[in-house]
Design a protein around this motif. Sequence first.
Motif, PDB file in Angstrom:
ATOM      1  N   THR A  77      -5.916   1.453 -10.079  1.00  0.00           N
ATOM      2  CA  THR A  77      -6.379   0.171  -9.546  1.00  0.00           C
ATOM      3  C   THR A  77      -5.321  -0.360  -8.590  1.00  0.00           C
ATOM      4  OG1 THR A  77      -7.600  -0.305 -11.569  1.00  0.00           O
ATOM      5  CG2 THR A  77      -7.091  -2.181 -10.131  1.00  0.00           C
ATOM      6  N   PRO A  78      -5.668  -0.474  -7.303  1.00  0.00           N
ATOM      7  CA  PRO A  78      -4.668  -0.940  -6.337  1.00  0.00           C
ATOM      8  C   PRO A  78      -4.361  -2.424  -6.500  1.00  0.00           C
ATOM      9  CG  PRO A  78      -6.793  -0.606  -5.252  1.00  0.00           C
ATOM     10  CD  PRO A  78      -6.952  -0.152  -6.677  1.00  0.00           C
ATOM     11  N   LEU A  79      -3.159  -2.795  -6.066  1.00  0.00           N
ATOM     12  CA  LEU A  79      -2.778  -4.207  -6.031  1.00  0.00           C
ATOM     13  C   LEU A  79      -3.580  -4.919  -4.944  1.00  0.00           C
ATOM     14  CD1 LEU A  79       1.099  -3.732  -6.159  1.00  0.00           C
ATOM     15  CD2 LEU A  79      -0.398  -4.429  -8.047  1.00  0.00           C
ATOM     16  N   ALA A  80      -3.768  -6.212  -5.098  1.00  0.00           N
ATOM     17  CA  ALA A  80      -4.474  -7.007  -4.088  1.00  0.00           C
ATOM     18  C   ALA A  80      -3.578  -7.183  -2.864  1.00  0.00           C
ATOM     19  CB  ALA A  80      -4.860  -8.362  -4.655  1.00  0.00           C
TER      20      ALA A  80
ATOM     21  N   ASN B 250      -6.397  -6.683  11.833  1.00  0.00           N
ATOM     22  CA  ASN B 250      -7.723  -6.404  11.254  1.00  0.00           C
ATOM     23  C   ASN B 250      -7.939  -4.918  11.032  1.00  0.00           C
ATOM     24  OD1 ASN B 250      -8.585  -9.041  11.060  1.00  0.00           O
ATOM     25  ND2 ASN B 250      -9.629  -9.027  13.029  1.00  0.00           N
ATOM     26  N   HIS B 251      -7.546  -4.104  11.988  1.00  0.00           N
ATOM     27  CA  HIS B 251      -7.717  -2.658  11.883  1.00  0.00           C
ATOM     28  C   HIS B 251      -6.953  -2.114  10.678  1.00  0.00           C
ATOM     29  CE1 HIS B 251      -6.622   1.535  13.004  1.00  0.00           C
ATOM     30  NE2 HIS B 251      -7.927   1.590  13.232  1.00  0.00           N
ATOM     31  N   GLY B 252      -5.715  -2.571  10.501  1.00  0.00           N
ATOM     32  CA  GLY B 252      -4.941  -2.122   9.346  1.00  0.00           C
ATOM     33  C   GLY B 252      -5.572  -2.542   8.030  1.00  0.00           C
ATOM     34  N   THR B 253      -6.077  -3.761   7.990  1.00  0.00           N
ATOM     35  CA  THR B 253      -6.735  -4.252   6.777  1.00  0.00           C
ATOM     36  C   THR B 253      -7.950  -3.396   6.447  1.00  0.00           C
ATOM     37  OG1 THR B 253      -5.967  -6.496   7.190  1.00  0.00           O
ATOM     38  CG2 THR B 253      -7.863  -6.257   5.722  1.00  0.00           C
ATOM     39  N   TYR B 254      -8.728  -3.102   7.464  1.00  0.00           N
ATOM     40  CA  TYR B 254      -9.935  -2.279   7.292  1.00  0.00           C
ATOM     41  C   TYR B 254      -9.591  -0.933   6.655  1.00  0.00           C
ATOM     42  CZ  TYR B 254     -14.037   0.420   8.857  1.00  0.00           C
ATOM     43  OH  TYR B 254     -15.147   1.221   8.917  1.00  0.00           O
ATOM     44  N   HIS B 255      -8.600  -0.249   7.203  1.00  0.00           N
ATOM     45  CA  HIS B 255      -8.270   1.077   6.702  1.00  0.00           C
ATOM     46  C   HIS B 255      -7.473   1.045   5.403  1.00  0.00           C
ATOM     47  CE1 HIS B 255     -10.232   3.482   9.687  1.00  0.00           C
ATOM     48  NE2 HIS B 255      -9.753   2.688  10.630  1.00  0.00           N
ATOM     49  N   ARG B 256      -6.700  -0.019   5.146  1.00  0.00           N
ATOM     50  CA  ARG B 256      -6.084  -0.134   3.825  1.00  0.00           C
ATOM     51  C   ARG B 256      -7.165  -0.241   2.759  1.00  0.00           C
ATOM     52  NH1 ARG B 256      -2.545  -3.367   6.685  1.00  0.00           N
ATOM     53  NH2 ARG B 256      -3.614  -5.233   5.961  1.00  0.00           N
ATOM     54  N   GLY B 257      -8.314  -0.819   3.116  1.00  0.00           N
ATOM     55  CA  GLY B 257      -9.445  -0.868   2.193  1.00  0.00           C
ATOM     56  C   GLY B 257      -9.940   0.525   1.836  1.00  0.00           C
ATOM     57  N   PHE B 258      -9.974   1.428   2.813  1.00  0.00           N
ATOM     58  CA  PHE B 258     -10.345   2.820   2.532  1.00  0.00           C
ATOM     59  C   PHE B 258      -9.330   3.461   1.591  1.00  0.00           C
ATOM     60  CE2 PHE B 258     -12.947   2.417   6.355  1.00  0.00           C
ATOM     61  CZ  PHE B 258     -14.080   3.119   5.988  1.00  0.00           C
ATOM     62  N   VAL B 259      -8.045   3.195   1.825  1.00  0.00           N
ATOM     63  CA  VAL B 259      -7.009   3.753   0.949  1.00  0.00           C
ATOM     64  C   VAL B 259      -7.180   3.192  -0.457  1.00  0.00           C
ATOM     65  CG1 VAL B 259      -4.521   3.875   0.523  1.00  0.00           C
ATOM     66  CG2 VAL B 259      -5.406   4.195   2.853  1.00  0.00           C
ATOM     67  N   GLY B 260      -7.497   1.903  -0.558  1.00  0.00           N
ATOM     68  CA  GLY B 260      -7.745   1.309  -1.872  1.00  0.00           C
ATOM     69  C   GLY B 260      -8.894   1.993  -2.593  1.00  0.00           C
ATOM     70  N   ASP B 261      -9.959   2.297  -1.864  1.00  0.00           N
ATOM     71  CA  ASP B 261     -11.089   3.000  -2.465  1.00  0.00           C
ATOM     72  C   ASP B 261     -10.671   4.388  -2.953  1.00  0.00           C
ATOM     73  OD1 ASP B 261     -14.018   3.276  -3.041  1.00  0.00           O
ATOM     74  OD2 ASP B 261     -13.771   4.928  -1.598  1.00  0.00           O
ATOM     75  N   MET B 262      -9.861   5.077  -2.154  1.00  0.00           N
ATOM     76  CA  MET B 262      -9.390   6.401  -2.576  1.00  0.00           C
ATOM     77  C   MET B 262      -8.487   6.296  -3.797  1.00  0.00           C
ATOM     78  SD  MET B 262      -8.785   8.517   0.970  1.00  0.00           S
ATOM     79  CE  MET B 262      -8.493   7.189   2.155  1.00  0.00           C
ATOM     80  N   MET B 263      -7.745   5.182  -3.915  1.00  0.00           N
ATOM     81  CA  MET B 263      -6.915   4.994  -5.098  1.00  0.00           C
ATOM     82  C   MET B 263      -7.791   4.842  -6.336  1.00  0.00           C
ATOM     83  SD  MET B 263      -3.730   2.765  -3.727  1.00  0.00           S
ATOM     84  CE  MET B 263      -2.708   3.215  -5.123  1.00  0.00           C
ATOM     85  N   TYR B 264      -8.889   4.089  -6.199  1.00  0.00           N
ATOM     86  CA  TYR B 264      -9.831   3.996  -7.313  1.00  0.00           C
ATOM     87  C   TYR B 264     -10.346   5.377  -7.692  1.00  0.00           C
ATOM     88  CZ  TYR B 264     -10.219  -1.123  -7.302  1.00  0.00           C
ATOM     89  OH  TYR B 264      -9.962  -2.461  -7.416  1.00  0.00           O
ATOM     90  N   GLN B 265     -10.639   6.208  -6.696  1.00  0.00           N
ATOM     91  CA  GLN B 265     -11.106   7.569  -6.962  1.00  0.00           C
ATOM     92  C   GLN B 265     -10.050   8.386  -7.702  1.00  0.00           C
ATOM     93  OE1 GLN B 265     -12.665   9.523  -3.415  1.00  0.00           O
ATOM     94  NE2 GLN B 265     -13.339   7.533  -2.623  1.00  0.00           N
TER      95      GLN B 265
ATOM     96  N   VAL C 222       0.835  -1.205   0.000  1.00  0.00           N
ATOM     97  CA  VAL C 222       0.000   0.000   0.000  1.00  0.00           C
ATOM     98  C   VAL C 222       0.868   1.252   0.000  1.00  0.00           C
ATOM     99  CG1 VAL C 222      -1.634   1.350   1.377  1.00  0.00           C
ATOM    100  CG2 VAL C 222      -2.053  -1.071   0.957  1.00  0.00           C
ATOM    101  N   PHE C 223       1.889   1.288   0.843  1.00  0.00           N
ATOM    102  CA  PHE C 223       2.751   2.468   0.856  1.00  0.00           C
ATOM    103  C   PHE C 223       3.451   2.645  -0.485  1.00  0.00           C
ATOM    104  CE2 PHE C 223       2.008   2.809   5.339  1.00  0.00           C
ATOM    105  CZ  PHE C 223       2.253   4.152   5.637  1.00  0.00           C
ATOM    106  N   SER C 224       3.887   1.570  -1.115  1.00  0.00           N
ATOM    107  CA  SER C 224       4.553   1.716  -2.416  1.00  0.00           C
ATOM    108  C   SER C 224       3.578   2.263  -3.457  1.00  0.00           C
ATOM    109  CB  SER C 224       5.177   0.406  -2.876  1.00  0.00           C
ATOM    110  OG  SER C 224       4.188  -0.552  -3.194  1.00  0.00           O
ATOM    111  N   MET C 225       2.317   1.830  -3.391  1.00  0.00           N
ATOM    112  CA  MET C 225       1.327   2.346  -4.340  1.00  0.00           C
ATOM    113  C   MET C 225       1.051   3.822  -4.084  1.00  0.00           C
ATOM    114  SD  MET C 225      -1.434  -0.758  -4.809  1.00  0.00           S
ATOM    115  CE  MET C 225      -1.630  -1.136  -3.067  1.00  0.00           C
ATOM    116  N   VAL C 226       0.858   4.192  -2.826  1.00  0.00           N
ATOM    117  CA  VAL C 226       0.556   5.590  -2.502  1.00  0.00           C
ATOM    118  C   VAL C 226       1.768   6.471  -2.827  1.00  0.00           C
ATOM    119  CG1 VAL C 226      -0.056   7.205  -0.651  1.00  0.00           C
ATOM    120  CG2 VAL C 226      -1.197   4.977  -0.788  1.00  0.00           C
ATOM    121  N   MET C 227       2.965   5.989  -2.535  1.00  0.00           N
ATOM    122  CA  MET C 227       4.166   6.764  -2.838  1.00  0.00           C
ATOM    123  C   MET C 227       4.391   6.901  -4.345  1.00  0.00           C
ATOM    124  SD  MET C 227       6.534   5.336   0.266  1.00  0.00           S
ATOM    125  CE  MET C 227       7.947   6.397   0.132  1.00  0.00           C
TER     126      MET C 227
END
Length: 162
Positions: A144-147, A125-140, A13-18
């Motif tokens: 397309t985020p990596l799995a 679990n908490h990290g997974t939950y919020h990485r999902g939010f980051v993934g949604d923002m990447m779609y925005q 996730v950090f590599s994608m956001v960076m």
Amino acid sequence: MLTRYKAWANELVFSMVMGLPYEEAVRQRTTRFGNMVHTLNHVYVIDSVFQAHIQGRKHGYTARNTSDHPPLDELWDVVRALDEWYVGFANGMSPEDLDRSIHFNFIGGGEGVMTCNEMILHVVNHGTYHRGFVGDMMYQAGVTPLATDLPVFLRDVPQEFD
């Protein structure tokens, strides 16, 4: 295995956001923490809080996020170090150690008690939950985020079990 999974997913996730223009990573969006970086900062804050609970020390936070976030590269440095701590901590624990109950105070008030094992499960679990939010923002942002799902980790990363 779960702490190694968390570290792997954070690295992706950090590599994608960076890899995004910084303006996209901090663009204000309709989401709880406003942008990708501030969302990742929230995960770091909560991981730090639970590390302090596990270590039996005060964490110093008065909220579940800070008012601002550090630059993305600095945030990644502290997240990576904390992920390494969780991996090392979990690897060094016996089943009895993991079942140890820890009493703590919630940031929002009230007392809690969880085992080390439950705390580790929570941060994963908490990290997974919020990485999902980051993934949604990447779609925005048109990306397309990596799995970063657990089955992908288990398929792609060689597992070493003690």
